[in-house]
Design a protein around this motif. Structure first.
Motif, PDB file in Angstrom:
ATOM      1  N   UNK A   1      45.645  39.121  38.717  1.00 26.77           N
ATOM      2  CA  UNK A   1      45.811  37.970  39.587  1.00 26.77           C
ATOM      3  C   UNK A   1      46.844  38.243  40.669  1.00 26.77           C
ATOM      4  N   UNK A   2      48.071  38.551  40.244  1.00 25.55           N
ATOM      5  CA  UNK A   2      49.068  38.939  41.240  1.00 25.55           C
ATOM      6  C   UNK A   2      49.298  40.443  41.166  1.00 25.55           C
ATOM      7  N   UNK A   3      49.379  41.041  42.320  1.00 22.26           N
ATOM      8  CA  UNK A   3      49.609  42.481  42.382  1.00 22.26           C
ATOM      9  C   UNK A   3      50.769  42.772  43.313  1.00 22.26           C
ATOM     10  N   UNK A   4      51.345  43.948  43.108  1.00 16.86           N
ATOM     11  CA  UNK A   4      52.305  44.438  44.085  1.00 16.86           C
ATOM     12  C   UNK A   4      51.579  45.398  45.010  1.00 16.86           C
ATOM     13  N   UNK A   5      51.908  45.361  46.277  1.00 18.91           N
ATOM     14  CA  UNK A   5      51.345  46.306  47.224  1.00 18.91           C
ATOM     15  C   UNK A   5      52.483  46.933  48.010  1.00 18.91           C
ATOM     16  N   UNK A   6      52.403  48.256  48.115  1.00 15.06           N
ATOM     17  CA  UNK A   6      53.455  48.960  48.848  1.00 15.06           C
ATOM     18  C   UNK A   6      52.991  49.187  50.278  1.00 15.06           C
ATOM     19  N   UNK A   7      53.795  48.783  51.220  1.00 11.68           N
ATOM     20  CA  UNK A   7      53.385  48.814  52.618  1.00 11.68           C
ATOM     21  C   UNK A   7      54.503  49.400  53.469  1.00 11.68           C
TER      22      UNK A   7
ATOM     23  N   UNK B   1      46.188  39.530  54.098  1.00 14.13           N
ATOM     24  CA  UNK B   1      45.934  40.873  54.604  1.00 14.13           C
ATOM     25  C   UNK B   1      44.570  41.281  54.055  1.00 14.13           C
ATOM     26  N   UNK B   2      43.696  41.720  54.940  1.00 17.47           N
ATOM     27  CA  UNK B   2      42.337  42.051  54.508  1.00 17.47           C
ATOM     28  C   UNK B   2      42.387  43.072  53.381  1.00 17.47           C
TER      29      UNK B   2
ATOM     30  N   UNK C   1      43.827  43.106  50.699  1.00 23.46           N
ATOM     31  CA  UNK C   1      45.006  43.064  49.831  1.00 23.46           C
ATOM     32  C   UNK C   1      45.206  41.681  49.226  1.00 23.46           C
TER      33      UNK C   1
ATOM     34  N   UNK D   1      52.300  36.441  48.763  1.00 23.29           N
ATOM     35  CA  UNK D   1      53.075  35.362  48.160  1.00 23.29           C
ATOM     36  C   UNK D   1      54.549  35.512  48.506  1.00 23.29           C
TER      37      UNK D   1
ATOM     38  N   UNK E   1      54.299  40.802  46.933  1.00 23.61           N
ATOM     39  CA  UNK E   1      53.514  40.221  45.840  1.00 23.61           C
ATOM     40  C   UNK E   1      52.275  39.618  46.466  1.00 23.61           C
TER      41      UNK E   1
ATOM     42  N   UNK F   1      45.599  38.306  44.489  1.00 21.73           N
ATOM     43  CA  UNK F   1      44.290  38.913  44.693  1.00 21.73           C
ATOM     44  C   UNK F   1      43.519  38.882  43.383  1.00 21.73           C
TER      45      UNK F   1
ATOM     46  N   UNK G   1      40.716  39.485  40.670  1.00 25.21           N
ATOM     47  CA  UNK G   1      39.718  40.541  40.520  1.00 25.21           C
ATOM     48  C   UNK G   1      38.405  39.949  40.043  1.00 25.21           C
TER      49      UNK G   1
END
Lengths: 178, 218
Positions: free
Chosen positions: B1-7, B39-40, B42, B46, B75, B78, B80
């Motif tokens: 449900x919640x993910x971390x994304x490194x950008x 973000x598309x 991603x 949050x 955070x 997204x 699944x």
């Protein structure tokens, strides 16, 4: 903008709540003072109504450890922690293709039952709202309780200090069950 | 449900923020840029989780501000495909249901993903509104707006930004979640008992499955 890693780890609902609390999110009147944006508060308000509200790191670690024997996928464990299903039928929907993975239907039934009991035992029940509980919602999983956070806020804040930055390790380390 | 994304992102920090510690200034700018935005691929941002590194601080010619390259984690919300989410009904009309989980409202259950046979009962008092009913054993199970409903995520899409939008179109939504097979946790959900067998794949309304099973056994 460059996306280095789209998926740098999954978070349970609890971890998000915990993160927002560490930023100062709460349900009392101090919320206007905290460095929390309105959009973050929307997420927080949603999450404190779910099962994540009363969970702690220990509960989750405990559950993840105990359900390792079933060989569930990471996403399934995550989903179970977030939803906190206490009936067999809820487990059925979350665990996909259970009949083939656990041999046959009866075995899957047993596994589901064990899992449902495990969930009941290890994960704390979601807050219940005294007003809405009276009617048909009896025994339902997710009802709200806004007051809870007012009471626990003090301890949350003291906890926040040392928790910060450790949050992501829980899922990453413990949930490689798949 | 919640993910971390490194950008990684390179951006300008305006001189008005020079009085702040650099990390605070950058965090504020990041929040301005990303919070509550989609973000598309991603998902919905949050919160800014942490800042990994700050590099640069270069001042370009004829620019009065420093430009930094920052690596940070966000955070993201997204869901699944296959995830179960509990949501509340927001709108109910002939094309399907629209649900809300508080911070995210672009969740739809189109009519063709309802369990069959389902029918739509228009409300005579309200235009375009009504309730959905699922019929089983000649008993209608009504989806009302009171209870939370659990859904399985069917699809998450990020529609492109429309160049021209017709006037009567719905407001543009950058991220749309489609749900499938609902199990309304209406009063039907009370079961629990020794598990027998389920003769189908279990895909479908949870509580209704329970119900079906009990009927069969009796």
């Amino acid at each position: 903008m460059k996306i280095l890693e789209a998926n740098a780890g999954a978070l349970t609902n609890y971890e998000v709540v915990d993160f927002l609390r560490s930023k100062g999110a709460a349900n009392d009147s101090t919320r206007v003072l905290a460095q929390v944006s309105p959009s973050e508060y929307k997420v927080y308000d949603y999450l404190v109504q779910t099962a994540a509200c009363n969970q702690t790191r220990e509960h989750i670690n405990d559950f993840v450890d105990k359900c390792k024997i079933y060989g569930l996928a990471k996403a399934e464990v995550l989903n179970i922690i977030n939803i906190r299903p206490t009936s067999i039928i809820d487990i059925y929907t979350i665990v996909e293709e259970g009949e083939t993975r656990f041999g046959d239907e009866t075995r899957f039934g047993e596994v589901s039952k064990e899992l449902a009991e495990l969930v009941e035992k290890t994960l704390p029940p979601p807050p219940t709202d005294p007003e809405s509980e009276a009617g048909i919602n009896e025994g339902k999983e997710e009802t709200e309780n806004e007051e809870h956070n007012v009471e626990t806020k003090g301890e949350e804040q003291t906890k926040a200090g040392n928790d910060d930055g450790k949050v992501e390790t829980v899922v990453g380390e413990l949930m490689d069950t798949s | 449900m919640f993910y971390l994304s490194r950008i990684e992102h390179t951006f300008r920090v305006p001189p008005s923020l020079l009085n702040l510690p650099i990390e605070e200034a950058i965090k504020g700018e990041l929040e301005k840029l990303f919070l509550d935005k989609v973000i598309a691929d991603l998902g919905l941002c949050v919160s800014v989780y942490d800042i990994k590194s700050i590099e640069g601080g270069f001042i370009f010619p004829s620019d009065g501000a420093a430009t930094y390259t920052v690596v940070f984690r966000l955070i993201m919300f997204r869901p699944f495909v296959g995830e179960i989410i509990a949501a509340k009904v927001k709108e109910s009309n002939a094309t399907g249901l629209r649900l809300s989980i508080g911070f995210f409202d672009d969740i739809y259950i189109p009519a063709h993903l309802f369990p069959k046979p389902s029918s739509f009962k228009p409300d005579p008092n309200k235009k375009d509104k009504g309730t959905w009913e699922w019929e089983y054993d000649e008993e209608p199970y009504i989806i009302d707006g009171i209870d939370e409903i659990k859904f399985r995520v069917h699809n998450v899409s990020y529609p492109p930004i429309p160049i021209e939008q017709p006037k009567e179109a719905k407001p543009f939504a950058p991220m749309v979640i489609t749900f499938l097979c609902m199990s309304s946790s209406v009063s039907l959900l009370h079961m629990l008992g020794p598990k027998g067998s389920i003769d189908e794949d279990g895909l479908g309304p949870v509580s209704w499955w329970v119900d079906a099973e009990e009927t069969k056994e009796s």
